[in-house]
Structures are given as structure tokens and as C-alpha cells.
Design an enzyme around this catalytic site. Structure first.
Site, PDB file in Angstrom:
ATOM      1  N   GLY A  85      -7.748  -2.686  -5.413  1.00 42.71           N
ATOM      2  CA  GLY A  85      -7.894  -4.096  -5.217  1.00 42.71           C
ATOM      3  C   GLY A  85      -9.085  -4.538  -4.395  1.00 42.71           C
ATOM      4  O   GLY A  85      -9.387  -3.980  -3.348  1.00 42.71           O
ATOM      5  N   SER A 173       1.287  -6.775  -4.136  1.00 41.98           N
ATOM      6  CA  SER A 173       1.113  -5.786  -3.063  1.00 41.98           C
ATOM      7  C   SER A 173       2.018  -6.167  -1.897  1.00 41.98           C
ATOM      8  O   SER A 173       1.989  -7.313  -1.447  1.00 41.98           O
ATOM      9  CB  SER A 173      -0.342  -5.765  -2.577  1.00 41.98           C
ATOM     10  OG  SER A 173      -1.107  -4.922  -3.378  1.00 41.98           O
ATOM     11  N   ASN A 175       1.743  -5.286   1.147  1.00 39.63           N
ATOM     12  CA  ASN A 175       1.139  -5.069   2.455  1.00 39.63           C
ATOM     13  C   ASN A 175       0.264  -6.206   2.970  1.00 39.63           C
ATOM     14  O   ASN A 175      -0.369  -6.078   4.002  1.00 39.63           O
ATOM     15  CB  ASN A 175       0.334  -3.765   2.428  1.00 39.63           C
ATOM     16  CG  ASN A 175       1.231  -2.593   2.061  1.00 39.63           C
ATOM     17  OD1 ASN A 175       2.293  -2.425   2.645  1.00 39.63           O
ATOM     18  ND2 ASN A 175       0.811  -1.814   1.082  1.00 39.63           N
TER      19      ASN A 175
HETATM   20  C1  LIG Z   1      -2.559   4.365  -1.631  1.00 41.93           C
HETATM   21  C2  LIG Z   1      -2.246   3.335  -2.676  1.00 41.93           C
HETATM   22  C3  LIG Z   1      -2.998   2.157  -2.744  1.00 41.93           C
HETATM   23  C4  LIG Z   1      -2.709   1.189  -3.716  1.00 41.93           C
HETATM   24  N1  LIG Z   1      -3.467   0.055  -3.781  1.00 41.93           N
HETATM   25  C5  LIG Z   1      -3.196  -0.880  -4.739  1.00 41.93           C
HETATM   26  C6  LIG Z   1      -3.979  -2.050  -4.871  1.00 41.93           C
HETATM   27  O1  LIG Z   1      -4.982  -2.236  -4.179  1.00 41.93           O
HETATM   28  N2  LIG Z   1      -3.617  -2.985  -5.806  1.00 41.93           N
HETATM   29  C7  LIG Z   1      -2.520  -2.796  -6.619  1.00 41.93           C
HETATM   30  O2  LIG Z   1      -2.199  -3.651  -7.444  1.00 41.93           O
HETATM   31  N3  LIG Z   1      -1.795  -1.669  -6.552  1.00 41.93           N
HETATM   32  C8  LIG Z   1      -2.097  -0.712  -5.640  1.00 41.93           C
HETATM   33  N4  LIG Z   1      -1.336   0.428  -5.568  1.00 41.93           N
HETATM   34  C9  LIG Z   1      -0.176   0.581  -6.487  1.00 41.93           C
HETATM   35  C10 LIG Z   1      -0.506   1.441  -7.689  1.00 41.93           C
HETATM   36  O3  LIG Z   1      -1.519   0.853  -8.480  1.00 41.93           O
HETATM   37  C11 LIG Z   1       0.754   1.662  -8.557  1.00 41.93           C
HETATM   38  O4  LIG Z   1       1.193   0.408  -9.029  1.00 41.93           O
HETATM   39  C12 LIG Z   1       1.880   2.313  -7.777  1.00 41.93           C
HETATM   40  O5  LIG Z   1       1.372   3.300  -6.891  1.00 41.93           O
HETATM   41  C13 LIG Z   1       2.896   2.995  -8.707  1.00 41.93           C
HETATM   42  O6  LIG Z   1       2.301   4.041  -9.448  1.00 41.93           O
HETATM   43  P1  LIG Z   1       2.432   5.600  -9.040  1.00 41.93           P
HETATM   44  O7  LIG Z   1       3.885   5.859  -8.797  1.00 41.93           O
HETATM   45  O8  LIG Z   1       1.888   6.347 -10.223  1.00 41.93           O
HETATM   46  O9  LIG Z   1       1.604   5.807  -7.832  1.00 41.93           O
HETATM   47  C14 LIG Z   1      -1.626   1.409  -4.614  1.00 41.93           C
HETATM   48  C15 LIG Z   1      -0.890   2.595  -4.538  1.00 41.93           C
HETATM   49  C16 LIG Z   1      -1.182   3.554  -3.597  1.00 41.93           C
HETATM   50  C17 LIG Z   1      -0.357   4.824  -3.546  1.00 41.93           C
END
Ligand SMILES: Cc1cc2nc3c(=O)[nH]c(=O)nc-3n(C[C@H](O)[C@H](O)[C@H](O)COP(=O)(O)O)c2cc1C
Length: 364
Positions: A85, A173, A175
């Protein structure tokens, strides 16, 4: 080459704190020579958002937040990558430590808080790769201290149309305080209207065609999902991404101390809740736009289940931390084996076939 090196680098990466390990990985990728992988089997191709994706396995947002290594990531074999993001003004995000490995759960908790180099830096990096092959999306959001969050999304749309194949409006998000409230109906309606208007104007000016997707949380109530899907379809978004990380902490988590960290949980424990939400979204969208399924994809079986739940494309992030980039090829090979077994010539006929069952929580 990078994929071949992962088994050697893995012990070092696992010994480092997760954020430092990740920074090293991105650095290595950003300087690695980029050699395109062999063409994918045409049976893996997916038509969506006016593009032909060579395969359905994408990189989820958050891995390359600052858009430093898109071409190296595409060269790993992904069918598409989502960067960001990104927010308009540079912001540092939350204090470290802000990412935690729940190793025994094959999960991660992060509370980065959208640390970003900002729109100008990202625009410059994307402009340098203009014309290169590979489908690239950018995840966009609002600054934490913004007085006008809506204007922040619009600024990102205006700044990035024509530099990416798709933009993802991230209102999910966990956070950034208050960000998920933007999924509320009235605000979302206005946000999508203004974003789509900005897209139309920018695309017209530049002769580009940029898709706008909406990414939602796995923790929504079904009433909230009803409203979001109705608003998104009425406004004409090109697709939905389901889902972001969860603020829930499933009782099954084994790393109970780390599970108390504040932030969004991703990886294996997110698979069922996010797939259930995906199936619920599919039942409401009724094939009017394609869906991207994300959350806990760590195998061909999991990717195939996302497709059965309603995804035309899938994404992953956390499984890369635990399995390395060879997973991408393994998933593609496994999907081809499934197509062989079922004598199918593409994944299209599989999309959504078990949505009703998964929406009930029946994953048997
Ligand atoms: C360290 C980290 C940072 C992430 N940053 C973003 C972000 O900036 N924007 C967003 O929409 N999702 C963000 N995500 C979410 C991921 O894109 C994804 O939706 C989520 O991790 C589920 O997929 P996974 O289980 O394969 O990790 C982040 C995930 C992680 C682990």
C-alpha cells in the site's frame, strides 16, 4: 536464480527479525538480474479486468510496499503482482517491532500501519518500468493524519492511472485507526464514486485503461457485506479482493504469546475465514465482476479451493515467508494436475462451483 537461492538463504532469514529479513529480501530482488520465466501453460490463463493473466497466482499487497522490485517479482513466475500500500505523503508507519512470525501456525501478525515512501517516489519507480511485461497493480490508501481521506484516495488514483494495470482501494487494513470504518455504506459510496470519476478522467487523458478493485476485510458482518457488494456493483468497480488480514485470533493458534500482539493476522489460520467471506461475496456478486481470493493460500489445493469458492485469481503473501518462491511453480503445476484429472481446458468452469458449501463453513 533468486528462487534457487532461497533454500540457502532461509536459515539466515529465519534467524533475523522479520522486518530486517524482509528488507534484505527486497534488496536482493531489486538488484537481481531479471530473466523472464518460461511461458505458462495456456490452460492457466485467465481473462479478467480487460487483461489476459498468464496464470492466476498473484503476489498480495504489502510484500513490495515501496514498489522496488516489481520486475524481479514477476520473474519469479507470478501471473501478476500487487504493489503498495501506497499513501499520498511519505509516512513512517508504527514503531518497530511491528511484524511477528507465528512459526508453528505458519502465520504472521503485522501492524506496519502503511509505512510508505509516498506517491511521488512510487510514481517515479513505476514510470521507470513503463512498457515492461507483467501485470502490475498498486494498493492505495489514505495517510494516517489526513484531514480528508477521500481526497487521499483520489490523489492516488490520479497519480497512478496509466502506471498500473489495476488500483486497489484498500479500506480494510486493520492498522490505520478508523480506516476500516471507510467500508461503511455512505462513505464507501462517495469514495468509489470519486475514485471512479478520477479514474475515468485520468484514463481518458492518457488513453489508458486502469481497473479499480475494492479490497475488503474478512471480519465483516454479512449485513455489511450486503451493503458493500451492492455499493461496489452500483458504482461499477471492476472487481473485489477478498480478503485483507483479520483482527480475530482463532482459538486454534498455537503461538499463544505472540497471538496477543496487536495487528492483522495472515497465513494458514486465515484460510477458512477468508475463503468463507470470499464464497459469501461470490454468492452476492453473481459473476457480475471477477473476484480475487487471498488469505492462507499455501498450496495448489488451497488455491484450487479459493477458485471453487469464487475466485478467478488468487494472491498470497505469508506462505512465501514459510515456503519460499518455489511455491509459485508448485501451485501452478498442482493446478494443471487438477485440470488434467477433471479433463478441463481452463479454470473458468471451476470458479464458484463450491461457493454455497464454503459459505456454510463446510470445507470437508
Ligand atoms: C506484512 C504484511 C503487510 C501487508 N500490507 C498490506 C497493505 O499494505 N495493503 C493491503 O491491502 N494488504 C496488506 N497486507 C495483506 C495481504 O495483502 C493479504 O491480504 C493478507 O496477508 C492475506 O494473505 P496471506 O495469508 O497470503 O498473507 C499485508 C500483509 C502482511 C503480512
Amino acid at each position: 536464480m533468486i528462487a534457487a537461492l532461497f533454500p540457502l538463504a532461509r536459515p539466515l532469514l529465519q534467524a533475523l527479525d522479520p522486518e530486517t529479513a524482509h528488507q534484505l529480501t527486497i534488496k536482493a530482488l531489486s538488484v537481481a538480474p531479471v530473466r523472464l520465466p518460461p511461458a505458462d501453460d495456456p490452460r492457466l490463463a485467465v481473462e479478467a479486468f480487460g487483461r489476459r493473466f498468464p496464470n492466476p497466482v498473484g503476489l498480495a499487497a504489502g510484500f513490495d510496499k515501496q514498489c522496488e522490485a516489481p520486475d524481479a517479482l514477476i520473474a519469479l513466475g507470478f501471473g501478476f503482482v500487487e504493489l503498495g500500500g501506497v499513501v499520498p505523503k511519505p509516512q513512517p508507519g508504527n514503531p518497530r517491532p511491528r511484524v511477528f512470525r507465528l512459526t508453528r501456525d505458519e502465520a504472521v501478525i503485522n501492524r506496519f500501519g502503511l509505512n510508505s515512501d509516498g506517491l511521488d517516489a512510487v510514481r517515479e519507480r513505476l514510470a521507470r518500468r513503463r512498457g515492461r511485461p507483467g501485470i502490475v497493480g498498486v494498493n492505495i490508501s489514505a495517510n494516517k493524519d489526513s484531514a480528508d481521506r477521500l481526497a487521499d484516495y483520489v490523489a492516488c488514483v490520479e497519480g497512478l492511472c496509466g502506471l498500473a494495470d489495476f488500483l486497489t482501494v484498500n479500506v480494510s487494513s486493520p492498522n490505520t485507526p478508523g480506516l476500516r470504518d471507510l467500508q461503511g455504506e455512505a462513505f464507501l459510496d462517495e469514495l468509489l464514486a470519486r475514485s471512479l470519476e478520477a479514474r475515468a478522467a485520468a484514463d481518458k487523458r492518457q488513453g489508458s485503461r486502469t481497473a479499480i478493485l475494492l479490497k475488503i476485510a474478512p471480519d465483516l458482518t454479512l449485513d455489511a457485506l450486503d451493503a458493500i457488494v451492492a455499493t461496489a456493483l452500483r458504482r461499477g468497480v471492476d472487481g473485489l479482493i477478498v480478503s485483507n488480514t483479520t483482527v480475530a485470533r482463532p482459538a486454534s493458534l498455537r503461538e499463544t504469546a505472540l497471538a496477543r500482539e496487536v495487528g492483522g493476522l495472515s497465513g494458514k489460520p486465515l484460510f477458512q475465514p477468508s475463503t468463507r467471506m470470499l464464497a459469501e461475496a461470490f454468492l452476492r456478486v453473481e459473476r457480475r465482476v471477477p473476484l480475487i481470493g487471498v488469505g492462507g493460500v499455501d498450496s495448489a489445493e488451497a488455491a484450487f479451493a479459493k477458485i471453487r469458492a469464487g475466485a478467478s485469481l488468487v494472491q498470497l503473501y505469508t506462505a512465501l515467508v514459510y515456503h519460499g518462491p518455489s511455491l509459485i511453480g508448485e501451485i501452478k503445476e498442482g493446478l494443471l494436475r487438477r485440470l488434467d484429472q477433471e479433463r478441463l481446458s481452463s479454470l473458468a468452469s471451476v470458479v464458484g462451483r463450491d461457493a454455497a458449501r464454503f459459505a456454510q463453513g463446510d470445507f470437508s
